[in-house]
Design a protein around this motif. Structure first.
Motif, PDB file in Angstrom:
ATOM      1  N   TYR A 192       0.833  -1.208   0.000  1.00  0.00           N
ATOM      2  CA  TYR A 192       0.000   0.000   0.000  1.00  0.00           C
ATOM      3  C   TYR A 192       0.872   1.265   0.000  1.00  0.00           C
ATOM      4  O   TYR A 192       0.626   2.200  -0.757  1.00  0.00           O
ATOM      5  N   TYR A 193       1.904   1.289   0.850  1.00  0.00           N
ATOM      6  CA  TYR A 193       2.780   2.456   0.919  1.00  0.00           C
ATOM      7  C   TYR A 193       3.517   2.679  -0.397  1.00  0.00           C
ATOM      8  O   TYR A 193       3.712   3.811  -0.828  1.00  0.00           O
ATOM      9  N   LEU A 194       3.904   1.590  -1.057  1.00  0.00           N
ATOM     10  CA  LEU A 194       4.575   1.711  -2.347  1.00  0.00           C
ATOM     11  C   LEU A 194       3.602   2.246  -3.394  1.00  0.00           C
ATOM     12  O   LEU A 194       3.925   3.177  -4.145  1.00  0.00           O
ATOM     13  N   ARG A 195       2.394   1.691  -3.417  1.00  0.00           N
ATOM     14  CA  ARG A 195       1.369   2.097  -4.386  1.00  0.00           C
ATOM     15  C   ARG A 195       0.911   3.538  -4.151  1.00  0.00           C
ATOM     16  O   ARG A 195       0.831   4.338  -5.075  1.00  0.00           O
ATOM     17  N   LYS A 196       0.611   3.868  -2.916  1.00  0.00           N
ATOM     18  CA  LYS A 196       0.010   5.176  -2.591  1.00  0.00           C
ATOM     19  C   LYS A 196       1.041   6.306  -2.531  1.00  0.00           C
ATOM     20  O   LYS A 196       0.772   7.411  -2.991  1.00  0.00           O
ATOM     21  N   TYR A 197       2.204   6.030  -1.937  1.00  0.00           N
ATOM     22  CA  TYR A 197       3.178   7.096  -1.692  1.00  0.00           C
ATOM     23  C   TYR A 197       4.486   6.936  -2.463  1.00  0.00           C
ATOM     24  O   TYR A 197       5.355   7.798  -2.390  1.00  0.00           O
ATOM     25  N   GLY A 198       4.654   5.790  -3.151  1.00  0.00           N
ATOM     26  CA  GLY A 198       5.901   5.554  -3.865  1.00  0.00           C
ATOM     27  C   GLY A 198       7.068   5.302  -2.925  1.00  0.00           C
ATOM     28  O   GLY A 198       8.225   5.472  -3.296  1.00  0.00           O
ATOM     29  N   VAL A 199       6.773   4.877  -1.708  1.00  0.00           N
ATOM     30  CA  VAL A 199       7.802   4.636  -0.692  1.00  0.00           C
ATOM     31  C   VAL A 199       7.934   3.130  -0.489  1.00  0.00           C
ATOM     32  O   VAL A 199       6.942   2.448  -0.212  1.00  0.00           O
ATOM     33  N   LYS A 200       9.162   2.624  -0.626  1.00  0.00           N
ATOM     34  CA  LYS A 200       9.394   1.194  -0.409  1.00  0.00           C
ATOM     35  C   LYS A 200       9.702   0.967   1.070  1.00  0.00           C
ATOM     36  O   LYS A 200      10.677   1.488   1.599  1.00  0.00           O
ATOM     37  N   VAL A 201       8.841   0.200   1.717  1.00  0.00           N
ATOM     38  CA  VAL A 201       8.988  -0.128   3.131  1.00  0.00           C
ATOM     39  C   VAL A 201       9.003  -1.641   3.251  1.00  0.00           C
ATOM     40  O   VAL A 201       8.138  -2.320   2.695  1.00  0.00           O
ATOM     41  N   SER A 202       9.964  -2.169   3.980  1.00  0.00           N
ATOM     42  CA  SER A 202      10.017  -3.605   4.201  1.00  0.00           C
ATOM     43  C   SER A 202       8.954  -3.997   5.218  1.00  0.00           C
ATOM     44  O   SER A 202       8.749  -3.288   6.209  1.00  0.00           O
ATOM     45  N   PRO A 203       8.272  -5.127   5.013  1.00  0.00           N
ATOM     46  CA  PRO A 203       7.316  -5.595   6.023  1.00  0.00           C
ATOM     47  C   PRO A 203       7.964  -5.766   7.401  1.00  0.00           C
ATOM     48  O   PRO A 203       7.289  -5.655   8.420  1.00  0.00           O
ATOM     49  N   ASP A 204       9.280  -5.995   7.429  1.00  0.00           N
ATOM     50  CA  ASP A 204       9.984  -6.130   8.706  1.00  0.00           C
ATOM     51  C   ASP A 204      10.085  -4.806   9.458  1.00  0.00           C
ATOM     52  O   ASP A 204      10.425  -4.782  10.636  1.00  0.00           O
ATOM     53  N   GLN A 205       9.804  -3.694   8.777  1.00  0.00           N
ATOM     54  CA  GLN A 205       9.827  -2.375   9.409  1.00  0.00           C
ATOM     55  C   GLN A 205       8.441  -1.945   9.883  1.00  0.00           C
ATOM     56  O   GLN A 205       8.275  -0.843  10.377  1.00  0.00           O
ATOM     57  N   ILE A 206       7.465  -2.804   9.705  1.00  0.00           N
ATOM     58  CA  ILE A 206       6.072  -2.473  10.037  1.00  0.00           C
ATOM     59  C   ILE A 206       5.643  -3.276  11.260  1.00  0.00           C
ATOM     60  O   ILE A 206       5.906  -4.467  11.359  1.00  0.00           O
ATOM     61  N   MET A 207       4.980  -2.585  12.188  1.00  0.00           N
ATOM     62  CA  MET A 207       4.450  -3.243  13.371  1.00  0.00           C
ATOM     63  C   MET A 207       2.959  -2.923  13.473  1.00  0.00           C
ATOM     64  O   MET A 207       2.575  -1.756  13.388  1.00  0.00           O
ATOM     65  N   VAL A 208       2.144  -3.946  13.621  1.00  0.00           N
ATOM     66  CA  VAL A 208       0.698  -3.775  13.759  1.00  0.00           C
ATOM     67  C   VAL A 208       0.354  -4.059  15.210  1.00  0.00           C
ATOM     68  O   VAL A 208       0.719  -5.108  15.740  1.00  0.00           O
ATOM     69  N   THR A 209      -0.328  -3.121  15.861  1.00  0.00           N
ATOM     70  CA  THR A 209      -0.691  -3.313  17.266  1.00  0.00           C
ATOM     71  C   THR A 209      -2.211  -3.353  17.407  1.00  0.00           C
ATOM     72  O   THR A 209      -2.941  -3.024  16.487  1.00  0.00           O
ATOM     73  N   SER A 210      -2.661  -3.730  18.578  1.00  0.00           N
ATOM     74  CA  SER A 210      -4.103  -3.802  18.839  1.00  0.00           C
ATOM     75  C   SER A 210      -4.684  -2.453  19.228  1.00  0.00           C
ATOM     76  O   SER A 210      -5.832  -2.367  19.617  1.00  0.00           O
ATOM     77  N   GLY A 211      -3.905  -1.409  19.158  1.00  0.00           N
ATOM     78  CA  GLY A 211      -4.401  -0.071  19.478  1.00  0.00           C
ATOM     79  C   GLY A 211      -3.254   0.897  19.687  1.00  0.00           C
ATOM     80  O   GLY A 211      -2.078   0.552  19.557  1.00  0.00           O
TER      81      GLY A 211
END
Length: 97
Positions: A52-71
């Motif tokens: 999504y970040y690559l598509r929307k913003y043209g920014v390449k982010v590794s999934p390893d740099q992303i953290m999903v929390t419960s809030g």
């Protein structure tokens, strides 16, 4: 020395659960997808967020740099630990516990 204790429990929403979320939960139950996720969040979700970040913003982010929390609270707590600094919670309910 007295320290302030901040409780970071999960709160009750003030709106009903949307139907698509209830349907997704039911599908997950039927599939047996009922175990704890990876501590950073489901890998498939993190991969989709990276796309999504690559598509929307043209920014390449590794999934390893992303953290999903419960809030927000778990995210801010993690940020506080990583920065080794106190984080002030803007949400009044947390500040008044």
């Amino acid at each position: 020395m007295c320290k302030t204790i901040i409780h970071l429990e999960i709160d009750e929403s003030d709106f009903p659960t949307p139907e698509p979320i209830k349907e997704a939960a039911w599908r997950a139950l039927k599939k047996g997808d009922t175990h704890y996720t990876h501590s950073l969040g489901k890998p498939e979700l993190r991969e989709e967020i990276a796309r999504y970040y690559l598509r929307k913003y043209g920014v390449k982010v590794s999934p390893d740099q992303i953290m999903v929390t419960s809030g927000t609270s778990p995210a801010l707590l993690t940020l506080s630990v990583l920065l080794e600094k106190e984080v002030n919670f803007p949400y009044t309910k947390l500040n008044n516990l």
